[in-house]
Design a protein around this motif. Structure first.
Motif, short mmCIF file in Angstrom:
data_model
loop_
_atom_site.label_atom_id
_atom_site.label_comp_id
_atom_site.label_asym_id
_atom_site.label_seq_id
_atom_site.Cartn_x
_atom_site.Cartn_y
_atom_site.Cartn_z
N GLU A 272 46.76 35.32 42.58
CA GLU A 272 45.32 35.59 42.70
C GLU A 272 45.02 36.83 43.15
O GLU A 272 44.04 37.60 42.91
N LEU B 93 47.86 31.95 31.61
CA LEU B 93 48.11 33.26 32.33
C LEU B 93 48.85 32.75 33.65
O LEU B 93 48.35 31.94 34.32
N TYR C 235 40.93 29.99 28.72
CA TYR C 235 42.48 30.10 28.94
C TYR C 235 42.67 28.95 30.41
O TYR C 235 41.90 28.95 31.10
N ARG D 190 45.03 28.79 33.93
CA ARG D 190 46.09 29.65 34.98
C ARG D 190 47.17 28.70 35.42
O ARG D 190 46.82 27.63 36.23
N ARG E 59 42.61 38.82 33.85
CA ARG E 59 41.71 37.70 34.16
C ARG E 59 40.28 38.64 33.69
O ARG E 59 39.26 37.59 33.25
N ASP F 217 49.99 33.60 37.06
CA ASP F 217 48.91 34.43 37.77
C ASP F 217 49.05 34.39 39.29
O ASP F 217 49.39 33.42 39.75
N CYS G 254 47.17 41.15 37.73
CA CYS G 254 46.84 39.80 36.97
C CYS G 254 45.26 39.79 36.85
O CYS G 254 44.63 39.40 35.90
N TYR G 255 44.76 40.32 37.83
CA TYR G 255 43.31 40.41 37.90
C TYR G 255 42.61 41.29 36.59
O TYR G 255 41.86 40.64 36.09
#
Length: 213
Positions: free
Chosen positions: A8, A4, A27, A29, A17, A6, A13-14
């Motif tokens: 934070e 991913l 996975y 990051r 996740r 990403d 993106c969250y």
């Protein structure tokens, strides 16, 4: 291997996740310096995603962009129960898809307000906030009826779907864009239900919030 790309503090993106955690998918990051570095506009990243947007998912050699599309892919590939993306129920699937589009509208309003306030993006802040409140009123009324006719999830079955995951982050982050959830009690109750899901994950300093009445 699943990777991913990403940032934070990105709500889009969250949500990816979060679904990966709920589905217990392993996975890695690849952090992207969205702000202040704007790495998502760098030449190497634009080769990966010409739109210059996060997140991007790479699953072996398959590359997919757009948070909502990634949720559909992950649920279709990794959820053996079929509950998160109910492909066998056309009417429910149609409603779910409409709410994924609704999640995009929240991104363009509530998320834009957050980018304006926290990262100095040049948006019409009053228009963003007014648009977010209009959407929140629609969502709050819908959830109020859902609580009375079903389990209180967005698409109304007894189990949440990826629609709940898609809508959740930027609703929950709305206060960071000056958009209060005080007048939306059904939304607050729904947010608490999402945060009680087994496998729910938090961001540093975000989402670790007390329960709301």
């Amino acid at each position: 291997m699943t990777t991913l790309y990403d940032y934070e503090l990105s709500g889009n993106c969250y949500k990816v996740r979060l679904l990966l955690a709920l589905l217990e998918v392993s996975y890695s990051r690849h952090p992207i310096d969205f702000y202040p570095g704007r790495e998502h506009k760098s030449p190497w990243f634009l080769d990966l995603n010409p739109l210059g947007q996060l997140p991007v998912l790479k699953d072996d050699e398959f590359v997919l962009r757009d948070a909502q599309a990634i949720l559909v892919y992950l649920a279709s590939r990794y959820d053996a129960s079929g509950l998160w993306y109910p492909r066998g129920e056309p009417a429910l699937l149609g409603r779910l898809t409409a709410w994924l589009m609704f999640a995009d509208a929240i991104t363009s309003t509530a998320s834009a307000a957050r980018l304006h306030d926290g990262m100095f993006y040049d948006f019409d802040i009053e228009q963003c906030r007014a648009g977010a409140h209009r959407l929140f009123r629609i969502l709050d009324e819908h959830l109020w009826f859902s609580e009375r006719g079903a389990a209180g999830w967005i698409c109304e079955p007894a189990h949440p779907t990826i629609a709940d995951i898609a809508v959740f982050p930027y609703v929950q982050l709305s206060e960071e864009g000056g958009i209060s959830r005080r007048d939306y009690p059904a939304i607050r109750r729904w947010s608490d239900r999402v945060k009680r899901l087994p496998g729910f994950i938090t961001m540093p300093g975000i989402f670790a919030l007390p329960s709301s009445p």
